[in-house]
Design a protein around this motif. Structure first.
Motif, short mmCIF file in Angstrom:
data_model
loop_
_atom_site.label_atom_id
_atom_site.label_comp_id
_atom_site.label_asym_id
_atom_site.label_seq_id
_atom_site.Cartn_x
_atom_site.Cartn_y
_atom_site.Cartn_z
N LYS A 189 4.83 12.37 7.85
CA LYS A 189 5.56 13.61 8.08
C LYS A 189 6.45 13.96 6.89
O LYS A 189 6.54 15.13 6.47
N ARG A 190 7.10 12.94 6.32
CA ARG A 190 8.04 13.18 5.22
C ARG A 190 7.34 13.50 3.91
O ARG A 190 7.84 14.29 3.11
N HIS A 191 6.17 12.90 3.69
CA HIS A 191 5.52 13.03 2.39
C HIS A 191 4.20 13.80 2.42
O HIS A 191 3.55 13.94 1.37
N GLY A 192 3.82 14.26 3.59
CA GLY A 192 2.56 15.01 3.67
C GLY A 192 1.34 14.15 3.40
O GLY A 192 0.30 14.65 2.97
N MET A 193 1.46 12.86 3.66
CA MET A 193 0.39 11.90 3.37
C MET A 193 -0.73 12.03 4.39
O MET A 193 -0.49 12.17 5.58
N ALA A 194 -1.97 11.99 3.92
CA ALA A 194 -3.11 11.96 4.83
C ALA A 194 -3.50 10.50 5.08
O ALA A 194 -3.31 9.64 4.22
N MET A 195 -4.03 10.23 6.28
CA MET A 195 -4.44 8.87 6.61
C MET A 195 -5.87 8.84 7.12
O MET A 195 -6.24 9.65 7.98
N LEU A 196 -6.63 7.91 6.58
CA LEU A 196 -7.96 7.60 7.10
C LEU A 196 -7.83 6.24 7.76
O LEU A 196 -7.59 5.22 7.10
N PHE A 197 -7.93 6.21 9.07
CA PHE A 197 -7.58 5.03 9.86
C PHE A 197 -8.84 4.43 10.46
O PHE A 197 -9.51 5.06 11.28
N ILE A 198 -9.17 3.21 10.05
CA ILE A 198 -10.32 2.49 10.59
C ILE A 198 -9.81 1.54 11.67
O ILE A 198 -8.95 0.70 11.40
N THR A 199 -10.31 1.65 12.88
CA THR A 199 -9.81 0.79 13.95
C THR A 199 -10.83 0.67 15.08
O THR A 199 -11.73 1.49 15.21
N HIS A 200 -10.66 -0.41 15.86
CA HIS A 200 -11.44 -0.53 17.09
C HIS A 200 -10.55 -0.34 18.31
O HIS A 200 -11.04 -0.38 19.43
N SER A 224 0.80 -1.21 0.00
CA SER A 224 0.00 0.00 0.00
C SER A 224 0.84 1.27 0.00
O SER A 224 0.42 2.30 -0.51
N LEU A 225 2.04 1.19 0.58
CA LEU A 225 2.91 2.36 0.66
C LEU A 225 3.89 2.44 -0.50
O LEU A 225 4.66 3.40 -0.59
N ALA A 226 3.86 1.47 -1.40
CA ALA A 226 4.87 1.36 -2.45
C ALA A 226 4.98 2.61 -3.31
O ALA A 226 6.08 3.04 -3.67
N ASN A 227 3.87 3.23 -3.66
CA ASN A 227 3.88 4.37 -4.58
C ASN A 227 3.68 5.72 -3.88
O ASN A 227 3.32 6.70 -4.51
N ARG A 228 3.96 5.74 -2.56
CA ARG A 228 3.89 6.98 -1.79
C ARG A 228 2.59 7.75 -2.06
O ARG A 228 2.58 8.82 -2.65
N PRO A 229 1.48 7.21 -1.61
CA PRO A 229 0.17 7.82 -1.92
C PRO A 229 -0.06 9.14 -1.21
O PRO A 229 0.58 9.44 -0.20
N ASP A 230 -1.00 9.92 -1.73
CA ASP A 230 -1.45 11.15 -1.05
C ASP A 230 -2.37 10.80 0.11
O ASP A 230 -2.39 11.49 1.13
#
Length: 541
Positions: free
Chosen positions: A203-214, A169-175
């Motif tokens: 922090k390095r790439h300015g990536m946003a994360m949508l985190f689904i968790t319990h 999932s991180l291979a292509n440095r997503p937005d």
């Protein structure tokens, strides 16, 4: 559009069509996410968290009716054509799923699967591609990554498979990185490493994360903002600091208060020994070359001994790949091992498959991956009743369904749903089906392999209470395999700490939690309970 959020979800609604009717799963939710920030969506199983994440990338089945808008950089993904979607998926937006074994191709090596993602978005084959794959595996904590390139998914532990999915999932440095329970299968030390990795990449790439968790502990460490979902609706949203310090909605307060509590039933030294294993060893041969000669062995379990009495629980803890699950399979005689294994006074390590069959009713297991262990072609009623049929019980269909209904109710599931299929349930609900299947035969000895790993915090507490009640009522003996030390503390009388197939510490749970002797055990506890290690430099290797 410079001031617009990276992702802006507006009035998202999702309903599933079935038998001419529509069943709403998401009921008009709205939220936004800026670059470099993390939004955690939390809630109980079945609240609509995963459906929300899947709908953003339009990964839901045709039976789903989706409306509203999901604006990514101002472009509504819900209205994109297939060509545009392919350009976005895996490149600008990536997603890691909850269950890695169902996402990885069992016929392809790890290198091929990660390489395919890179190649689809412009990378060329060759040494540079191989080096990039090794770097990704190293980033997510796979040991000896260069040696793992030719490995297949079944040759990795559950936690290692999940790390491979994160690498892909991180291979292509997503937005935008969408993570649906990405640390569910990971032990606490690797979980901490992965969370640190994600924060560093963000922090390095300015990536946003949508985190689904319990796991609310992860939310506290990782997220900037939280949206709490219940029954398809966002009931409360705000900053992590505000939600944790001053929750307003009753459901949010209940989630924050939910944690496995209590203590295991008192150990009785006079109770009969259900299972005793001495110096158990499971070694897998390493074969290389054209003739596949054996050049060594992987010592998955290397000299483990234990004694389990009626009504007791032994908790087996350690990192992914430490041999916990292999030990459980060995004592159940589901894989070959060396060393004596005695069940209720009868030595079973030398018994044939046929000779073991009468004992199977009394010896059950709940697997780590509920989706992989449940047949998609069978209804829940058939899955839970399968053991009754296999053991030759002379029950009518009506009698079997009555037993199934009682067992489902005991595990917190609606008996009216017994004619539905596994894909219609959330991950946590599927895990409860797996527990019901094991308990329906009223066994004497149960191996619980991460039985709460896919469950939200409130349901975890319910399952722990259920397991404790069943144990007290039926005098069950449990071998409880887990990386969640909070759950182990609530259930286990004794703890076995494993690392690389060996026991590094073993003894009464109360003593080990109060005063761990091994540096490795202290590191596990520090990661699990967010406390400082006694010594500087104590880390899990």
């Amino acid at each position: 559009m410079s001031g617009a959020p990276l992702l802006d979800v507006r009035d998202l609604r999702v309903a599933f069509r079935q038998s001419g009717a529509e069943f709403p799963a998401v009921k008009g939710i709205s939220f936004s996410l800026d670059r470099g920030r993390t939004l955690a969506i939390v809630g109980e199983s079945g609240s609509g968290k995963s459906v929300t994440a899947l709908s953003i990338l339009r990964l839901l089945p045709p039976a789903a009716h989706v409306s509203g808008a999901a604006l990514f950089k101002g472009e509504d993904i819900l209205k994109c054509n297939e060509k545009r979607l392919r350009a976005i998926r895996g490149n600008a937006i990536t997603m890691v799923f909850q269950e890695p074994m169902t996402s990885l191709n069992p016929l392809h090596t790890i290198a091929r699967q990660i390489g395919e993602i890179l190649e689809l978005h412009g990378a060329r084959k060759g040494p540079a591609l191989t080096q990039r794959i090794v770097e990704l595996l190293s980033e997510v904590g796979i040991p000896d990554p260069a040696q793992r390139l030719s490995a297949y998914p079944h040759q990795l532990s559950g936690g290692q498979r999940q790390r491979v999915m994160i690498a892909m999932s991180l291979a292509n440095r997503p937005d935008l990185f969408i993570a649906d329970e990405p640390t569910t299968a990971l032990d606490v030390t690797v979980q901490a490493q992965i969370l640190t990795l994600l924060k560093d990449l963000q922090k390095r790439h300015g990536m946003a994360m949508l985190f689904i968790t319990h796991d609310l502990n992860i939310v506290r460490k990782l997220a900037d903002d939280v949206a709490v979902m219940q029954r398809g609706e966002i009931v409360e949203a705000g900053s992590v600091e505000r939600i944790f310090k001053s929750p307003q909605h009753p459901y949010t307060k209940a989630l924050l208060a939910a944690e496995p509590k209590g203590s295991p039933p008192t150990s009785d030294s006079s109770a009969p020994v259900v299972l005793e294993a001495q110096d158990v060893r499971v070694h897998f041969p390493i074969k290389r070359g054209l003739l596949r000669r054996t050049i060594g062995a992987v010592k998955a379990v290397d000299g483990v001994s234990l004694k389990l009495r009626q009504g007791e629980t032994i908790g087996v803890v350690g990192e992914s790949g430490s041999g916990k699950t292999t030990l459980g399979l060995a004592v159940l005689r589901l894989i070959r091992s060396q060393g004596p294994i005695v069940y209720l006074g009868q030595r079973i390590d030398g018994l044939s498959f046929k000779a073991m069959r009468p004992l199977r009713r009394d010896m059950q297991i709940v697997f780590q991956d509920p989706y992989g262990s449940l047949s998609p072609r069978l209804s829940i009623a058939d899955i839970v009743a399968e053991g009754l049929v296999a053991q030759g019980t002379r029950l009518s269909l009506v009698e079997r369904r009555e037993i199934v209904a009682r067992t489902l109710a005991d595990t917190g599931l609606d008996p009216a749903a017994m004619d539905r299929y596994p894909h219609e349930f959330s991950g946590g609900q599927r895990q409860r089906v797996a527990i019901a299947r094991a308990m329906v035969l009223e066994p004497k000895f149960v191996v619980l392999d991460e039985p709460t790993s896919a469950l939200d915090m409130s349901v975890q507490a319910q399952i722990v209470d259920l397991l404790r009640q069943l144990q007290e009522k039926r005098r069950l003996a449990y071998l409880f395999i887990s990386h969640d030390l909070r759950v182990v503390r609530a259930l286990a009388n004794e703890i076995v700490v494993m690392r690389q197939g060996k026991v590094v510490e073993q003894g009464a749970a109360t003593e080990i939690f109060a005063n761990p002797q091994s540096d490795y055990t202290r590191a596990l506890f520090a990661a699990a309970f967010a406390i400082e290690a006694d010594r500087s430099g104590v880390v899990a290797q």
